[in-house]
Design an enzyme around this catalytic site. Structure first.
Site, PDB file in Angstrom:
ATOM      1  N   GLY A   1       0.829  -1.187   0.000  1.00 53.36           N
ATOM      2  CA  GLY A   1       0.000   0.000   0.000  1.00 53.36           C
ATOM      3  C   GLY A   1       0.870   1.247   0.000  1.00 53.36           C
TER       4      GLY A   1
ATOM      5  CD  GLN B   1       3.193   5.820   2.676  1.00 53.26           C
ATOM      6  OE1 GLN B   1       2.217   5.302   2.151  1.00 53.26           O
ATOM      7  NE2 GLN B   1       4.127   5.126   3.306  1.00 53.26           N
TER       8      GLN B   1
ATOM      9  CB  CYS C   1       4.873   2.398   7.504  1.00 53.89           C
ATOM     10  SG  CYS C   1       4.342   3.881   6.641  1.00 53.89           S
ATOM     11  CG  LEU C   2       6.366   1.461   1.458  1.00 62.30           C
ATOM     12  CD1 LEU C   2       5.755   1.860   0.109  1.00 62.30           C
ATOM     13  CD2 LEU C   2       7.475   0.444   1.265  1.00 62.30           C
TER      14      LEU C   2
ATOM     15  CG  HIS D   1      -0.941   1.327   7.126  1.00 65.69           C
ATOM     16  ND1 HIS D   1      -0.111   0.969   8.162  1.00 65.69           N
ATOM     17  CD2 HIS D   1      -0.203   2.138   6.317  1.00 65.69           C
ATOM     18  CE1 HIS D   1       1.081   1.545   7.979  1.00 65.69           C
ATOM     19  NE2 HIS D   1       1.041   2.260   6.863  1.00 65.69           N
ATOM     20  CD  GLU D   2      -1.115   2.605   2.546  1.00 63.12           C
ATOM     21  OE1 GLU D   2      -0.725   3.793   2.449  1.00 63.12           O
ATOM     22  OE2 GLU D   2      -0.350   1.697   2.921  1.00 63.12           O
TER      23      GLU D   2
ATOM     24  CG  HIS E   1      -0.121   7.004   5.331  1.00 66.36           C
ATOM     25  ND1 HIS E   1       0.977   7.585   5.936  1.00 66.36           N
ATOM     26  CD2 HIS E   1       0.180   5.691   5.198  1.00 66.36           C
ATOM     27  CE1 HIS E   1       1.893   6.664   6.162  1.00 66.36           C
ATOM     28  NE2 HIS E   1       1.433   5.504   5.727  1.00 66.36           N
TER      29      HIS E   1
END
Length: 174
Positions: free
Chosen positions: A46, A51, A90-91, A132-133, A136
């Site tokens: 994701g 991000q 997480c990225l 999660h996304e 953000h």
């Protein structure tokens, strides 16, 4: 299509509420394509626009298992039930993993890249990734929800154990 730089914490764009998308054009389509390529290149499932430095309400979830990527523009949570705790990463936080409690079943309403609305129900890991996304897009970081941090070694052991259990279940069915 391009691989974009992943914004790492700390960066203010990761902690701000994103703007609603009102213009559905080729630029948005190109951003979605670039976000997807960036996510895949970084082994993610994701990615959200903040991000990659864009404070707009756009996110993607893709497990790469033969199903189409879930593109979410202006997503809204319309139903949620059940709770489950599992490990997330997480990225924007490379090397950080932790247990996070989230709803296990969700229904969202979101727009496609052309502006048309759709609804989607998801459960388990897919619901977790969507939430999660979506967090953000509201400037909420998963680290604020971690109940227990997990080391890379612990995560590797959990993955190995899950894979061994899956193999054992497959052998029982044969």
């Amino acid at each position: 299509m391009a691989i974009l730089d992943i914004v790492k914490h700390p960066n203010a764009v990761l902690e701000q509420k994103c703007e609603t998308v009102t213009k559905f054009d080729k630029k948005l389509g190109a951003l979605l394509d670039d976000m997807h390529d960036t996510m895949v290149a970084n082994d993610g499932v994701g990615i959200a626009a903040p991000q990659v430095g864009k404070a707009i309400r756009v996110a993607i979830v893709d497990f790469g298992e033969g199903q189409e990527p879930i593109e979410m523009v202006n997503p809204e949570l319309v139903l949620y039930e059940g709770m489950d705790t599992d490990v997330e990463g997480c990225l924007s936080f490379p090397g950080i993993f932790g247990e996070v409690e989230r709803h296990d079943h969700v229904k969202i309403k979101a727009q496609e890249r052309d502006g048309s609305w759709y609804e989607l129900e998801a459960e388990g890991y897919e619901a977790r990734a969507i939430l999660h996304e979506m967090d953000h897009l509201d400037g909420v970081l998963f680290t604020s929800k971690i109940t227990k941090y997990v080391t890379q070694e612990e995560l590797d052991a959990m993955i190995a154990e899950a894979e061994a259990q899956a193999r054992a279940e497959e052998e029982e069915q044969v």
